[in-house]
Write a protein that holds these residues in place. Structure first.
Motif, PDB file in Angstrom:
ATOM      1  N   TYR A 105       9.743  29.560 -10.545  1.00  0.00           N
ATOM      2  CA  TYR A 105       9.452  28.869  -9.286  1.00  0.00           C
ATOM      3  C   TYR A 105      10.652  28.921  -8.333  1.00  0.00           C
ATOM      4  O   TYR A 105      10.484  29.081  -7.116  1.00  0.00           O
ATOM      5  CB  TYR A 105       9.070  27.418  -9.550  1.00  0.00           C
ATOM      6  CG  TYR A 105       7.670  27.233 -10.095  1.00  0.00           C
ATOM      7  CD1 TYR A 105       6.608  27.998  -9.617  1.00  0.00           C
ATOM      8  CD2 TYR A 105       7.401  26.276 -11.074  1.00  0.00           C
ATOM      9  CE1 TYR A 105       5.324  27.828 -10.120  1.00  0.00           C
ATOM     10  CE2 TYR A 105       6.120  26.091 -11.574  1.00  0.00           C
ATOM     11  CZ  TYR A 105       5.087  26.874 -11.094  1.00  0.00           C
ATOM     12  OH  TYR A 105       3.818  26.699 -11.577  1.00  0.00           O
ATOM     13  N   LEU A 106      11.853  28.804  -8.862  1.00  0.00           N
ATOM     14  CA  LEU A 106      13.046  28.864  -8.018  1.00  0.00           C
ATOM     15  C   LEU A 106      13.237  30.258  -7.424  1.00  0.00           C
ATOM     16  O   LEU A 106      13.646  30.400  -6.269  1.00  0.00           O
ATOM     17  CB  LEU A 106      14.280  28.455  -8.826  1.00  0.00           C
ATOM     18  CG  LEU A 106      14.396  26.946  -9.117  1.00  0.00           C
ATOM     19  CD1 LEU A 106      15.481  26.691 -10.150  1.00  0.00           C
ATOM     20  CD2 LEU A 106      14.669  26.163  -7.840  1.00  0.00           C
ATOM     21  N   GLN A 107      12.922  31.282  -8.208  1.00  0.00           N
ATOM     22  CA  GLN A 107      13.008  32.651  -7.696  1.00  0.00           C
ATOM     23  C   GLN A 107      12.003  32.864  -6.574  1.00  0.00           C
ATOM     24  O   GLN A 107      12.312  33.480  -5.541  1.00  0.00           O
ATOM     25  CB  GLN A 107      12.759  33.650  -8.825  1.00  0.00           C
ATOM     26  CG  GLN A 107      13.899  33.743  -9.820  1.00  0.00           C
ATOM     27  CD  GLN A 107      13.546  34.608 -11.018  1.00  0.00           C
ATOM     28  OE1 GLN A 107      12.394  34.985 -11.222  1.00  0.00           O
ATOM     29  NE2 GLN A 107      14.544  34.905 -11.834  1.00  0.00           N
ATOM     30  N   GLN A 108      10.793  32.331  -6.739  1.00  0.00           N
ATOM     31  CA  GLN A 108       9.765  32.423  -5.717  1.00  0.00           C
ATOM     32  C   GLN A 108      10.176  31.671  -4.454  1.00  0.00           C
ATOM     33  O   GLN A 108       9.959  32.132  -3.345  1.00  0.00           O
ATOM     34  CB  GLN A 108       8.428  31.875  -6.234  1.00  0.00           C
ATOM     35  CG  GLN A 108       7.823  32.652  -7.368  1.00  0.00           C
ATOM     36  CD  GLN A 108       7.494  34.075  -6.974  1.00  0.00           C
ATOM     37  OE1 GLN A 108       8.156  35.032  -7.409  1.00  0.00           O
ATOM     38  NE2 GLN A 108       6.490  34.244  -6.145  1.00  0.00           N
ATOM     39  N   LYS A 109      10.815  30.540  -4.649  1.00  0.00           N
ATOM     40  CA  LYS A 109      11.272  29.719  -3.536  1.00  0.00           C
ATOM     41  C   LYS A 109      12.307  30.473  -2.710  1.00  0.00           C
ATOM     42  O   LYS A 109      12.265  30.467  -1.478  1.00  0.00           O
ATOM     43  CB  LYS A 109      11.861  28.425  -4.098  1.00  0.00           C
ATOM     44  CG  LYS A 109      12.256  27.388  -3.070  1.00  0.00           C
ATOM     45  CD  LYS A 109      12.745  26.152  -3.802  1.00  0.00           C
ATOM     46  CE  LYS A 109      13.271  25.100  -2.838  1.00  0.00           C
ATOM     47  NZ  LYS A 109      13.782  23.911  -3.550  1.00  0.00           N
ATOM     48  N   CYS A 110      13.217  31.139  -3.385  1.00  0.00           N
ATOM     49  CA  CYS A 110      14.245  31.925  -2.674  1.00  0.00           C
ATOM     50  C   CYS A 110      13.643  33.105  -1.954  1.00  0.00           C
ATOM     51  O   CYS A 110      14.071  33.477  -0.855  1.00  0.00           O
ATOM     52  CB  CYS A 110      15.295  32.397  -3.668  1.00  0.00           C
ATOM     53  SG  CYS A 110      16.313  31.077  -4.345  1.00  0.00           S
ATOM     54  N   THR A 111      12.605  33.700  -2.555  1.00  0.00           N
ATOM     55  CA  THR A 111      11.939  34.849  -1.933  1.00  0.00           C
ATOM     56  C   THR A 111      11.246  34.442  -0.639  1.00  0.00           C
ATOM     57  O   THR A 111      11.309  35.146   0.372  1.00  0.00           O
ATOM     58  CB  THR A 111      10.898  35.444  -2.902  1.00  0.00           C
ATOM     59  OG1 THR A 111      11.562  35.855  -4.097  1.00  0.00           O
ATOM     60  CG2 THR A 111      10.215  36.649  -2.275  1.00  0.00           C
ATOM     61  N   LYS A 123       0.847  -1.188   0.000  1.00  0.00           N
ATOM     62  CA  LYS A 123       0.000   0.000   0.000  1.00  0.00           C
ATOM     63  C   LYS A 123       0.883   1.240   0.000  1.00  0.00           C
ATOM     64  O   LYS A 123       1.742   1.396   0.865  1.00  0.00           O
ATOM     65  CB  LYS A 123      -0.919   0.016   1.226  1.00  0.00           C
ATOM     66  CG  LYS A 123      -1.982  -1.072   1.228  1.00  0.00           C
ATOM     67  CD  LYS A 123      -2.878  -0.956   2.457  1.00  0.00           C
ATOM     68  CE  LYS A 123      -3.952  -2.027   2.457  1.00  0.00           C
ATOM     69  NZ  LYS A 123      -4.819  -1.938   3.666  1.00  0.00           N
ATOM     70  N   VAL A 124       0.652   2.100  -0.982  1.00  0.00           N
ATOM     71  CA  VAL A 124       1.467   3.302  -1.148  1.00  0.00           C
ATOM     72  C   VAL A 124       0.589   4.538  -0.971  1.00  0.00           C
ATOM     73  O   VAL A 124      -0.442   4.674  -1.623  1.00  0.00           O
ATOM     74  CB  VAL A 124       2.126   3.336  -2.542  1.00  0.00           C
ATOM     75  CG1 VAL A 124       2.949   4.600  -2.711  1.00  0.00           C
ATOM     76  CG2 VAL A 124       2.996   2.094  -2.755  1.00  0.00           C
ATOM     77  N   ALA A 125       1.007   5.424  -0.073  1.00  0.00           N
ATOM     78  CA  ALA A 125       0.243   6.649   0.185  1.00  0.00           C
ATOM     79  C   ALA A 125       0.616   7.738  -0.817  1.00  0.00           C
ATOM     80  O   ALA A 125       1.759   7.814  -1.274  1.00  0.00           O
ATOM     81  CB  ALA A 125       0.512   7.142   1.609  1.00  0.00           C
ATOM     82  N   MET A 126      -0.352   8.578  -1.159  1.00  0.00           N
ATOM     83  CA  MET A 126      -0.092   9.756  -1.978  1.00  0.00           C
ATOM     84  C   MET A 126      -0.236  10.995  -1.110  1.00  0.00           C
ATOM     85  O   MET A 126      -1.274  11.215  -0.488  1.00  0.00           O
ATOM     86  CB  MET A 126      -1.044   9.830  -3.175  1.00  0.00           C
ATOM     87  CG  MET A 126      -0.746   8.808  -4.245  1.00  0.00           C
ATOM     88  SD  MET A 126      -1.483   9.201  -5.849  1.00  0.00           S
ATOM     89  CE  MET A 126      -3.230   9.180  -5.438  1.00  0.00           C
ATOM     90  N   ILE A 127       0.818  11.785  -1.066  1.00  0.00           N
ATOM     91  CA  ILE A 127       0.839  13.010  -0.277  1.00  0.00           C
ATOM     92  C   ILE A 127       0.709  14.196  -1.219  1.00  0.00           C
ATOM     93  O   ILE A 127       1.499  14.340  -2.164  1.00  0.00           O
ATOM     94  CB  ILE A 127       2.155  13.134   0.525  1.00  0.00           C
ATOM     95  CG1 ILE A 127       2.440  11.836   1.306  1.00  0.00           C
ATOM     96  CG2 ILE A 127       2.111  14.342   1.443  1.00  0.00           C
ATOM     97  CD1 ILE A 127       1.372  11.435   2.269  1.00  0.00           C
ATOM     98  N   ASN A 128      -0.283  15.024  -0.975  1.00  0.00           N
ATOM     99  CA  ASN A 128      -0.531  16.162  -1.859  1.00  0.00           C
ATOM    100  C   ASN A 128       0.643  17.136  -1.812  1.00  0.00           C
ATOM    101  O   ASN A 128       0.971  17.688  -0.763  1.00  0.00           O
ATOM    102  CB  ASN A 128      -1.822  16.874  -1.425  1.00  0.00           C
ATOM    103  CG  ASN A 128      -2.411  17.728  -2.539  1.00  0.00           C
ATOM    104  OD1 ASN A 128      -1.705  18.115  -3.469  1.00  0.00           O
ATOM    105  ND2 ASN A 128      -3.701  17.998  -2.447  1.00  0.00           N
ATOM    106  N   GLY A 129       1.292  17.315  -2.947  1.00  0.00           N
ATOM    107  CA  GLY A 129       2.454  18.187  -3.029  1.00  0.00           C
ATOM    108  C   GLY A 129       2.179  19.420  -3.876  1.00  0.00           C
ATOM    109  O   GLY A 129       1.130  19.550  -4.499  1.00  0.00           O
ATOM    110  N   SER A 130       3.147  20.304  -3.914  1.00  0.00           N
ATOM    111  CA  SER A 130       3.012  21.548  -4.663  1.00  0.00           C
ATOM    112  C   SER A 130       3.085  21.294  -6.163  1.00  0.00           C
ATOM    113  O   SER A 130       3.973  20.573  -6.637  1.00  0.00           O
ATOM    114  CB  SER A 130       4.119  22.522  -4.265  1.00  0.00           C
ATOM    115  OG  SER A 130       4.166  23.618  -5.151  1.00  0.00           O
ATOM    116  N   PRO A 131       2.199  21.919  -6.959  1.00  0.00           N
ATOM    117  CA  PRO A 131       2.276  21.793  -8.410  1.00  0.00           C
ATOM    118  C   PRO A 131       3.518  22.461  -8.995  1.00  0.00           C
ATOM    119  O   PRO A 131       3.868  22.253 -10.152  1.00  0.00           O
ATOM    120  CB  PRO A 131       1.003  22.485  -8.909  1.00  0.00           C
ATOM    121  CG  PRO A 131       0.271  23.001  -7.739  1.00  0.00           C
ATOM    122  CD  PRO A 131       1.031  22.671  -6.501  1.00  0.00           C
ATOM    123  N   ALA A 132       4.220  23.255  -8.183  1.00  0.00           N
ATOM    124  CA  ALA A 132       5.455  23.895  -8.646  1.00  0.00           C
ATOM    125  C   ALA A 132       6.601  22.889  -8.770  1.00  0.00           C
ATOM    126  O   ALA A 132       7.632  23.199  -9.370  1.00  0.00           O
ATOM    127  CB  ALA A 132       5.863  25.007  -7.688  1.00  0.00           C
TER     128      ALA A 132
END
Length: 237
Positions: free
Chosen positions: A229-235, A204-213
């Motif tokens: 997305y990387l620029q946003q991540k750094c911000t 049984k494998v769980a799915m964890i809702n992650g960021s679409p980024a």
């Protein structure tokens, strides 16, 4: 009881032919660093990840130029297919370790998503899990009976309720993932990710809702989006 050791495995032996570049896509630069460097930095900086193993092609001439030997990164030879590279990485682990497998070309993974995924270690109702996002678009199935010379003709519309996009990281006990991959490959199964091997083995494998980024850089058009997305991540940091 102490927490098990979590080791990140990054299969990076692919050539990325769809990018149509002069080098494998993981070595293309975004915001001054290669995609692979962004990916490794995201994993290394996570407090719950003990170490990182990168599987590269035996003909790779780019990795050594990155200077990553200064970081806690081990380098091994990858295999012909993704599953082969992951198996080579798992051979470096203890049976009590957990293997966190992450695509080399997913540089925008969020630390909070990795933390949420780690919770499956304590969940006895599942045998690991993956990051994923629910399908938002209308899904079409092509008519598989048409020849390659025919236009793409829709066979029918798929029901998108319950459909998710599988992402990485994917996290499983090292010993069970090794067995599942070996068994699946021996049977000639189509193993497209680690979860598919675990599913075929009956876990049984769980799915964890992650960021679409958390996109996978595959085509040239993905590069500016990953840069954003990387620029946003750094911000945010």
């Amino acid at each position: 009881m102490s927490k098990p050791r979590v080791v990140a495995i990054v299969p990076a032996a692919g050539v990325g032919s769809r990018m149509q570049a002069d080098r494998p896509k993981q070595y293309l630069k975004i915001n001054g660093k290669t995609i692979l460097e962004h990916t490794i930095d995201s994993l290394i900086s996570h407090p719950l990840i003990d170490s990182v193993i990168v599987a590269i092609s035996k003909d790779d001439v780019f990795f050594e130029t990155l200077g990553l030997h200064r970081k806690p990164v081990s380098v091994i030879e990858g295999g012909k297919e993704r599953a082969d590279s992951v198996l080579n990485g798992i051979l470096q682990l203890n049976d009590t370790d957990w293997a966190l497998v992450h695509d080399a070309a997913r540089p925008c993974v969020d630390e909070r998503d990795i933390t949420n995924l780690m919770q499956v270690i304590d969940d006895t109702s599942v045998t690991g899990g993956i990051l994923a996002t629910p399908v938002r678009d209308t899904m079409k199935r092509l008519n598989a009976t048409l020849s390659s010379d025919d236009k793409n003709i829709i066979a029918h519309t798929e029901e998108r309720v319950g459909l998710w996009h599988a992402l990485t990281p994917q996290l499983f006990p090292a010993d069970l993932l090794r067995k599942a991959l070996n068994e699946g490959l021996a049977k000639g199964e189509n193993i497209t990710d680690e979860a598919s091997a675990m599913e075929l083995a009956g876990y049984k494998v769980a799915m964890i809702n992650g960021s679409p980024a958390n996109i996978k850089v595959t085509h040239p058009a993905d590069l500016p989006l990953a840069s954003f997305y990387l620029q946003q991540k750094c911000t945010v940091r």
